[in-house]
Design a protein around this motif. Structure first.
Motif, PDB file in Angstrom:
ATOM      1  N   LEU A 241       0.835  -1.205   0.000  1.00 17.49           N
ATOM      2  CA  LEU A 241       0.000   0.000   0.000  1.00 17.49           C
ATOM      3  C   LEU A 241       0.868   1.254   0.000  1.00 17.49           C
ATOM      4  CD1 LEU A 241      -2.748   1.392   0.201  1.00 17.49           C
ATOM      5  CD2 LEU A 241      -2.653   1.060   2.687  1.00 17.49           C
ATOM      6  N   ALA A 242       1.933   1.247   0.784  1.00 16.14           N
ATOM      7  CA  ALA A 242       2.834   2.397   0.843  1.00 16.14           C
ATOM      8  C   ALA A 242       3.468   2.667  -0.516  1.00 16.14           C
ATOM      9  CB  ALA A 242       3.914   2.163   1.897  1.00 16.14           C
ATOM     10  N   ASN A 243       3.894   1.616  -1.204  1.00 10.82           N
ATOM     11  CA  ASN A 243       4.506   1.790  -2.526  1.00 10.82           C
ATOM     12  C   ASN A 243       3.512   2.378  -3.521  1.00 10.82           C
ATOM     13  OD1 ASN A 243       7.142   0.869  -1.979  1.00 10.82           O
ATOM     14  ND2 ASN A 243       6.526  -1.267  -2.217  1.00 10.82           N
ATOM     15  N   ARG A 244       2.271   1.913  -3.476  1.00  8.05           N
ATOM     16  CA  ARG A 244       1.252   2.429  -4.390  1.00  8.05           C
ATOM     17  C   ARG A 244       0.972   3.908  -4.117  1.00  8.05           C
ATOM     18  NH1 ARG A 244      -2.494  -1.885  -6.414  1.00  8.05           N
ATOM     19  NH2 ARG A 244      -1.586  -3.906  -5.842  1.00  8.05           N
ATOM     20  N   LEU A 245       0.840   4.260  -2.857  1.00  5.73           N
ATOM     21  CA  LEU A 245       0.581   5.654  -2.501  1.00  5.73           C
ATOM     22  C   LEU A 245       1.754   6.542  -2.895  1.00  5.73           C
ATOM     23  CD1 LEU A 245      -0.955   5.068   1.047  1.00  5.73           C
ATOM     24  CD2 LEU A 245      -2.195   5.910  -0.962  1.00  5.73           C
TER      25      LEU A 245
END
Length: 299
Positions: A241-245
């Motif tokens: 999720l962090a990478n996508r954001l």
């Protein structure tokens, strides 16, 4: 060699291709040769601007959102996520907290937990105490391994309700906390809790704090069962999720510039905020067994 049109404007023409057969060398004709120096191309204003844009894009692509991970005791789930974010191939700035009134760890029975205070008891102190109490028990239930991981990440558990947004955290850098670089200003862009009651506590506390910085923060909950196996899976999902954001944030900053980003204004920030629900929906399709919540709050 490619023809450079700037040479003709400088008064120097390119030599024509020698017709076959090649002319005899000057020495055979009794002449001498005079070396010629071809002017080196210089950067034009347009090229300089292009270089500046390239440097700006490189800076934008290296941008990192700052994260905060939260569970009940700042021991298992939030610390696994803290580990994943701070030791990723491209690490994120990250801090972590618990929302409980006390740090509670399993003891010899359900009615005999090990209880500690937030902010004043280090992971190393907890490790040494449990080791001396019953090494076999706490080795078998995974507590000693968990505390070993934790004390290699940061000094000790912190309570979210005691955190003051905007208060400098430079001492965490000097202590060697993983992920501390980038969080010295005491602000984050994203908060991720690991249990719905923790999400409720975080949102309520942010409202009680009164938004002194008037700064937006995205608050997610990724529901993770509180055991070591589920924490490992949840940590991977939170990193995803962090990478996508972060990818979306970098794209918007590259396309629209970073003006106003830190204050939650400007086209790049507005576009990023608008994309967050879709990012979460795509992420949820990949991780359907980890129910998620999201809201926009203020620091």
């Amino acid at each position: 060699m490619a023809y450079d049109p700037r040479l003709s404007s400088a008064g120097t023409a390119t030599a024509p291709s020698p017709p076959p057969p090649p002319p005899p060398p000057p020495e055979a004709m009794g002449g001498t040769t005079t070396p010629t120096t071809q002017p080196q191309p210089t950067s034009t204003p347009n090229e300089a601007n292009n270089n500046t844009v390239a440097e700006s894009e490189s800076s934008s692509s290296s941008y990192k959102l700052r994260f905060c991970t939260v569970c009940a005791s700042n021991q298992n789930r939030s610390m696994e996520a803290h580990l994943r974010l701070s030791t990723a191939s491209s690490p994120f700035p990250v801090i972590s907290f618990g929302t409980g009134s006390l740090v509670r760890l399993p003891g010899p029975s359900i009615t005999q937990p090990n209880v500690y205070n937030f902010n004043t008891t280090s992971y190393s102190q907890m490790y040494d105490e449990l080791l001396s109490k019953d090494e076999r028990l706490y080795r078998n239930n995974g507590l000693l391994n968990m505390l070993e991981r934790n004390r290699n990440l940061k000094w000790g558990p912190e309570r979210f309700q005691d955190w003051v947004p905007g208060q400098p955290r430079v001492e965490h850098v000097s202590k060697g906390d993983k992920g501390a670089l980038g969080t010295e200003g005491g602000v984050v862009d994203v908060i991720i809790t690991c249990e719905e009651r923790c999400w409720d506590a975080v949102v309520d506390d942010l409202m009680n704090k009164g938004s002194p910085l008037n700064r937006p923060v995205h608050v997610f909950n990724v529901d993770i069962k509180d055991n070591h196996e589920e924490a490992l899976v949840g940590g991977k999902a939170i990193l995803d999720l962090a990478n996508r954001l972060n990818e979306a944030a970098s794209q918007e900053r590259k396309a629209s510039g970073a003006d106003g980003w830190e204050n939650g204004v400007g086209e790049a920030r507005r576009n990023f905020d608008a994309r967050v629900p879709d990012i979460l929906a795509e992420w949820q399709e990949k991780w359907p067994h980890l129910p998620a919540l999201w809201t926009l709050a203020w620091l």
